[in-house]
Design a protein around this motif. Structure first.
Motif, short mmCIF file in Angstrom:
data_model
loop_
_atom_site.label_atom_id
_atom_site.label_comp_id
_atom_site.label_asym_id
_atom_site.label_seq_id
_atom_site.Cartn_x
_atom_site.Cartn_y
_atom_site.Cartn_z
N PHE A 30 -16.96 -22.73 69.06
CA PHE A 30 -16.00 -23.65 68.44
C PHE A 30 -16.59 -24.07 67.10
O PHE A 30 -17.54 -24.84 67.04
N VAL A 31 -16.02 -23.56 66.01
CA VAL A 31 -16.52 -23.83 64.67
C VAL A 31 -15.52 -24.67 63.89
O VAL A 31 -14.32 -24.38 63.90
N VAL A 32 -16.00 -25.71 63.25
CA VAL A 32 -15.15 -26.59 62.44
C VAL A 32 -15.47 -26.39 60.96
O VAL A 32 -16.63 -26.40 60.56
N LEU A 33 -14.41 -26.19 60.16
CA LEU A 33 -14.54 -26.14 58.71
C LEU A 33 -14.09 -27.49 58.16
O LEU A 33 -12.98 -27.94 58.47
N ILE A 34 -14.94 -28.12 57.37
CA ILE A 34 -14.62 -29.45 56.86
C ILE A 34 -15.09 -29.60 55.42
O ILE A 34 -16.05 -28.94 54.99
N GLY A 35 -14.42 -30.44 54.68
CA GLY A 35 -14.78 -30.71 53.31
C GLY A 35 -13.67 -31.51 52.66
O GLY A 35 -12.59 -31.69 53.25
N PRO A 36 -13.87 -32.00 51.45
CA PRO A 36 -12.82 -32.76 50.77
C PRO A 36 -11.66 -31.87 50.37
O PRO A 36 -11.75 -30.64 50.48
N SER A 37 -10.60 -32.47 49.90
CA SER A 37 -9.44 -31.71 49.44
C SER A 37 -9.87 -30.75 48.33
O SER A 37 -10.60 -31.12 47.43
N SER A 39 -11.70 -28.05 48.85
CA SER A 39 -13.03 -27.49 49.12
C SER A 39 -12.98 -26.01 49.49
O SER A 39 -14.00 -25.32 49.47
N GLY A 40 -11.80 -25.52 49.87
CA GLY A 40 -11.66 -24.12 50.26
C GLY A 40 -11.67 -23.89 51.76
O GLY A 40 -11.61 -22.75 52.21
N LYS A 41 -11.68 -24.97 52.55
CA LYS A 41 -11.77 -24.81 54.01
C LYS A 41 -10.55 -24.13 54.60
O LYS A 41 -10.68 -23.23 55.45
N THR A 42 -9.35 -24.55 54.20
CA THR A 42 -8.13 -23.94 54.74
C THR A 42 -7.98 -22.51 54.26
O THR A 42 -7.59 -21.62 55.03
N THR A 43 -8.29 -22.27 53.01
CA THR A 43 -8.22 -20.90 52.48
C THR A 43 -9.17 -19.99 53.23
O THR A 43 -8.83 -18.85 53.57
N THR A 44 -10.37 -20.49 53.52
CA THR A 44 -11.35 -19.69 54.27
C THR A 44 -10.80 -19.31 55.63
O THR A 44 -10.91 -18.15 56.06
N MET A 45 -10.17 -20.27 56.31
CA MET A 45 -9.60 -19.97 57.62
C MET A 45 -8.45 -18.97 57.50
O MET A 45 -8.35 -18.02 58.29
N LYS A 46 -7.58 -19.15 56.51
CA LYS A 46 -6.41 -18.28 56.36
C LYS A 46 -6.79 -16.85 55.98
O LYS A 46 -6.01 -15.92 56.21
N MET A 47 -7.97 -16.66 55.42
CA MET A 47 -8.39 -15.31 55.09
C MET A 47 -8.68 -14.50 56.35
O MET A 47 -8.66 -13.27 56.32
N ILE A 48 -8.95 -15.17 57.46
CA ILE A 48 -9.28 -14.46 58.70
C ILE A 48 -8.09 -13.65 59.20
O ILE A 48 -8.25 -12.52 59.68
N ASN A 49 -6.87 -14.21 59.11
CA ASN A 49 -5.70 -13.43 59.52
C ASN A 49 -4.88 -12.94 58.32
O ASN A 49 -3.73 -12.57 58.46
N ARG A 50 -5.51 -12.97 57.17
CA ARG A 50 -4.95 -12.43 55.92
C ARG A 50 -3.69 -13.14 55.45
O ARG A 50 -2.90 -12.59 54.70
N LEU A 51 -3.51 -14.39 55.87
CA LEU A 51 -2.46 -15.21 55.26
C LEU A 51 -2.82 -15.49 53.82
O LEU A 51 -1.94 -15.70 52.97
N ALA A 52 -4.11 -15.51 53.53
CA ALA A 52 -4.62 -15.61 52.15
C ALA A 52 -5.60 -14.43 51.99
O ALA A 52 -6.78 -14.57 52.31
N PRO A 53 -5.14 -13.28 51.54
CA PRO A 53 -6.01 -12.10 51.43
C PRO A 53 -7.22 -12.38 50.54
O PRO A 53 -7.07 -12.96 49.46
N HIS A 54 -8.40 -12.00 51.01
CA HIS A 54 -9.60 -12.24 50.20
C HIS A 54 -9.66 -11.27 49.03
O HIS A 54 -9.18 -10.14 49.11
N THR A 55 -10.27 -11.73 47.95
CA THR A 55 -10.34 -10.94 46.71
C THR A 55 -11.51 -9.97 46.73
O THR A 55 -11.40 -8.83 46.27
#
Length: 376
Positions: A30-37, A39-55
């Motif tokens: 169970f891994v938690v990504l946290i940081g201020p607005s 910070s890239g936490k949500t983008t990092t998570m969304k890259m896992i299922n390619r909702l935000a394709p990584h560059t």
């Protein structure tokens, strides 16, 4: 299970949301990504299922580069829970949960069986809720359905994007406790995004702290508190905090400020109203001499309203507890056995001195905030 190698995300306008992240998430962790607005936490998570394709860089799932996988199949094999559940309003609860299994070609009988199994798993009676619509459910119930839908096709990985952020404090704490219990049973690999440090400390096996697209530290809650690797991490968690030796700390230094109790003859309706009034999600049950009998959760009360006349019929009488001569180390060892994430502490007459939770444990093991003389 999940591995990031030098992963970056740059948008068309040139903004770099994630900067060369490296991390590895173990199976069942169970891994938690946290940081201020920002910070890239949500983008990092969304890259896992390619909702935000990584560059650039590479993301691996079970050793396979996600770019080599069929996008539709990748997403169908990864559960996804968002804030406010994101249920289809025109679908019944049963149809909402059945979406992915049906897309994967499961037969109707298997789908129905799975839906009912999952509703029971998240604490919703399928006979009552399967044919209701999302608008007929409370926010907490909708989030339970969202979790059930994410689990529907039995994925190994679950992504959760601030799923409890919009809920009231009682419902939020209740669902956090239920998620911990669910994870202990199912052992899924969960990536959970939050902005709440208390929530991160409560849920995460390890926590990734991000800022301006960079991963600053990825460690256990205890390691983050004890050995912050970056000045921002220290500030974000709590400047000048310092872990104390749990073997030397009396259990009485780890207790909640207030304990709410009830006698067993109380009705579920009255007990639940009492809990809502005081914004708590569990009650300590005591006898006429105020001696400890057991515990009860708001979840159990809600599930049993109309089915039992007193809370005595559903109290957890075998709940773990500690004595007043125990230490914080004993609490750490006992916490995995505490079904509600709470450990009552009793005196020699079995009267309750207070409660220990994971949050109070971590807070007490840390020094209090120290005010700096100079202010920015």
């Amino acid at each position: 299970m999940l591995k990031f190698e030098n992963v970056s995300k740059v948008y068309n306008n040139g903004f770099q949301a994630v900067k060369s992240v490296n991390l590895e998430i173990l199976k069942g962790e169970f891994v938690v990504l946290i940081g201020p607005s920002g910070s890239g936490k949500t983008t990092t998570m969304k890259m896992i299922n390619r909702l935000a394709p990584h560059t650039s860089g590479t993301i691996f799932v079970d050793g396979k580069d996600i770019r080599s996988l069929n996008l539709v199949e990748l997403r169908r094999n990864i559960g996804y829970v968002i804030q406010q559940a994101g249920l289809f309003p025109h679908y019944t609860i049963e149809k909402n949960i059945a979406v992915v299994p049906k897309l994967k070609g499961w037969n109707a009988s298997k789908v129905k069986q799975r839906v009912h199994e999952l509703l029971k798993l998240v604490g919703l009676d399928p006979e009552v809720y399967a044919n209701r619509y999302p608008k007929q459910l409370s926010g907490g119930q909708q989030q339970r359905v969202g979790v059930a839908r994410a689990l529907a096709a039995d994925p190994d990985i679950i992504l959760m994007d601030e799923p409890f952020g919009a809920l009231d404090p009682i419902t939020r704490e209740q669902l956090q406790a239920e998620l911990i219990k669910l994870q202990r049973k199912l052992k899924k690999t969960i990536v959970f995004v939050t902005h709440d440090m208390d929530e991160a400390l409560k849920l995460g096996d390890r926590i990734a702290i991000m800022k301006d697209g960079e991963l600053l530290q990825f460690d256990t809650p205890e390691k983050l508190l004890h050995e912050p690797a970056h000045g921002f991490v220290e500030e974000f968690i709590g400047k000048h905090r310092m872990i104390q030796n749990p073997e030397l700390m009396p259990i009485t230094d780890v207790l909640t400020d207030k304990t709410y109790t009830s006698h067993p003859e109380r009705s579920p309706e009255r007990a639940l109203a009492y809990m809502r009034k005081h914004k708590i999600n569990s009650l300590v049950i005591v006898d006429e001499n105020e001696a400890f009998i057991g515990m009860i959760s708001a979840y159990d009360l809600i599930a049993k309203i109309g089915k039992v006349s007193t809370i005595e019929e559903i109290v957890l009488s075998d709940h773990v507890y500690l004595r007043e001569d125990a230490t914080a180390k004993d609490a750490i060892a006992t916490m995995p056995e505490a079904s509600l994430g709470i450990i009552p502490v009793l005196d020699s007459e079995d009267k309750v001195l207070g409660l220990v939770t994971r949050g109070t444990l971590l807070t007490a093991l840390s020094s209090q905030w120290v005010e700096t003389e100079e202010k920015a």
